[in-house]
Design an enzyme around this catalytic site. Structure first.
Site, PDB file in Angstrom:
ATOM      1  N   GLY A 169      23.138 -75.677  69.678  1.00 29.51           N
ATOM      2  CA  GLY A 169      22.775 -74.320  69.307  1.00 29.51           C
ATOM      3  C   GLY A 169      21.521 -74.303  68.456  1.00 29.51           C
ATOM      4  O   GLY A 169      21.456 -73.621  67.438  1.00 29.51           O
ATOM      5  N   HIS A 170      20.521 -75.079  68.900  1.00 32.65           N
ATOM      6  CA  HIS A 170      19.248 -75.155  68.192  1.00 32.65           C
ATOM      7  C   HIS A 170      18.188 -75.750  69.121  1.00 32.65           C
ATOM      8  O   HIS A 170      18.493 -76.181  70.221  1.00 32.65           O
ATOM      9  CB  HIS A 170      19.377 -76.010  66.927  1.00 32.65           C
ATOM     10  N   ALA A 171      16.963 -75.741  68.626  1.00 26.50           N
ATOM     11  CA  ALA A 171      15.841 -76.390  69.319  1.00 26.50           C
ATOM     12  C   ALA A 171      15.130 -77.277  68.307  1.00 26.50           C
ATOM     13  O   ALA A 171      15.319 -77.125  67.102  1.00 26.50           O
ATOM     14  CB  ALA A 171      14.870 -75.349  69.878  1.00 26.50           C
TER      15      ALA A 171
END
Length: 137
Positions: free
Chosen positions: A50-52
């Site tokens: 749930g991130h980059a």
């Protein structure tokens, strides 16, 4: 050249005593490994990621069991199902990622080209989309 996610097939050495697979830089991996971590014991229905990453690249392998890797480039989402230990997913920087649908006893191995750095994370999807837009303007 724009880098894209891709499934990489790893060497598979067959033996009646059990099979062996591996990866090395530069033969299978497009980067040198700076960090290794693994995800396991994920309760049913839970998601990881749930991130980059602004700069970090990763290579993800399902060592045991299966799970799906959802990658979003800011416009389109693509799902990669990992369920064989001789296939791995190369994930370039600036892709929103989440790992989902973990099977019982799934084990995800992740290697990256950078040590942990909280400042490299983008944890808000709208911030990620805005960063992708400004990168191409």
């Amino acid at each position: 050249m724009k880098e894209s996610p891709q499934i990489l097939e790893l060497p598979k050495i067959m033996d009646k005593r059990g099979n062996l697979s591996f990866f090395e830089h530069p033969k299978q991996l497009p980067f040198e490994i700076a960090r290794t971590y693994w995800i396991y014991d994920v309760p049913g229905g839970e998601k990881r990621g749930g991130h980059a990453f602004k700069e970090q690249q990763e290579f993800i392998v399902a060592l045991s069991g299966s799970f799906d890797v959802h990658l979003h480039d800011g416009q389109v989402e693509r799902i990669y199902s990992l369920n064989r230990s001789y296939y791995g997913l190369y994930v370039p920087k600036m892709y929103w990622r989440s790992l989902e649908n973990f099977s019982t006893n799934a084990l995800a191995l992740i290697v990256s080209d950078r040590p942990f750095d909280e400042l490299d994370y983008i944890r808000d999807f709208e911030d990620f989309k805005n960063a992708k837009l400004t990168a191409y303007v």
